[in-house]
Design a protein around this motif. Sequence first.
Motif, short mmCIF file in Angstrom:
data_model
loop_
_atom_site.label_atom_id
_atom_site.label_comp_id
_atom_site.label_asym_id
_atom_site.label_seq_id
_atom_site.Cartn_x
_atom_site.Cartn_y
_atom_site.Cartn_z
N LEU A 1 0.86 -1.18 0.00
CA LEU A 1 0.00 0.00 0.00
C LEU A 1 0.90 1.23 0.00
O LEU A 1 1.97 1.22 0.60
CB LEU A 1 -0.90 0.03 1.24
N THR A 2 0.48 2.29 -0.66
CA THR A 2 1.26 3.51 -0.70
C THR A 2 1.24 4.18 0.67
O THR A 2 0.43 3.84 1.54
CB THR A 2 0.69 4.48 -1.74
N SER B 1 0.22 7.13 1.35
CA SER B 1 -1.08 7.78 1.51
C SER B 1 -2.14 6.79 1.96
O SER B 1 -2.98 7.10 2.84
CB SER B 1 -1.49 8.44 0.20
N GLU B 2 -2.12 5.61 1.37
CA GLU B 2 -3.10 4.58 1.74
C GLU B 2 -2.88 4.09 3.17
O GLU B 2 -3.84 3.84 3.92
CB GLU B 2 -3.03 3.42 0.75
N GLN B 3 -1.60 3.96 3.55
CA GLN B 3 -1.30 3.55 4.92
C GLN B 3 -1.79 4.59 5.93
O GLN B 3 -2.27 4.25 7.01
CB GLN B 3 0.21 3.34 5.08
N GLN C 1 -4.37 6.46 5.53
CA GLN C 1 -5.83 6.32 5.62
C GLN C 1 -6.21 5.23 6.62
O GLN C 1 -7.18 5.39 7.38
CB GLN C 1 -6.41 5.98 4.25
N GLU D 1 -8.75 -5.24 -3.59
CA GLU D 1 -9.27 -4.06 -2.91
C GLU D 1 -8.82 -4.07 -1.44
O GLU D 1 -9.62 -3.91 -0.51
CB GLU D 1 -10.80 -4.04 -2.99
N LEU E 1 -6.99 -1.95 0.43
CA LEU E 1 -7.20 -0.72 1.18
C LEU E 1 -8.65 -0.59 1.62
O LEU E 1 -8.94 -0.36 2.80
CB LEU E 1 -6.80 0.50 0.36
N GLN E 2 -9.58 -0.73 0.68
CA GLN E 2 -10.99 -0.62 1.02
C GLN E 2 -11.40 -1.70 2.02
O GLN E 2 -12.23 -1.47 2.90
CB GLN E 2 -11.86 -0.72 -0.24
#
Length: 205
Positions: A4-5, A7-9, A11, A168, A170-171
């Motif tokens: 995960l990027t 930014s995603e981490q 989140q 999916e 992150l989601q």
Amino acid sequence: MKLLTESEQQQVAAAIQRIERDTDAELVTVLAAQADDYAYIPLLWAGLIALLLPGSVNIVGGWLNAGNLLLVQWATFISCGLLFRVPAITTRLIPRSVRYWRASNLARRQFIELNLHNTEAESGMLIFVSEAERYVEILVDRGISSRLDDSTWQAIVETFTNQVKRGETLQGFLTCIETCGVLLKEHLPATHERNELPNRLVILS
């Protein structure tokens, strides 16, 4: 492998911080690329194929003497050993029970190593994902399991697993954290402010 990027981490970390305001639970998330390198799997399959396939073909055709048969077996072993080291192929050679067993073991090690068993109210909770195995597990300490039965998490895990299979991840984390947060707020509401464990997503690459 970038799971995960940044930014995603962030989140994921923000989602954990939001739900921990309303519960005494200490939530930690872990994302692993894979639970094991399975280095022995390609060699095991290559050895079996090299041992059985050329010999079986030779019994039918009778076109190889002992020396040539040995050379063909070695060539088969080397070729299959290299081919089976391709991650996408290796994963498919591993029985599901073995993959899940290795992932489950890693989840339990992380629960201990990250001190989830050692919180003030015995309220540690781990959301663990291993991408290669498409494996998701939720582990909780006694303070949570005494109020919420383990079967509570089954549907949440199944939903998250399907999201991981679809790419999916992150989601899946965000949905899982939010759903768990609703349950934890109801059954283990916050009694005072605490933050014993880090909110960041732990990445095992």
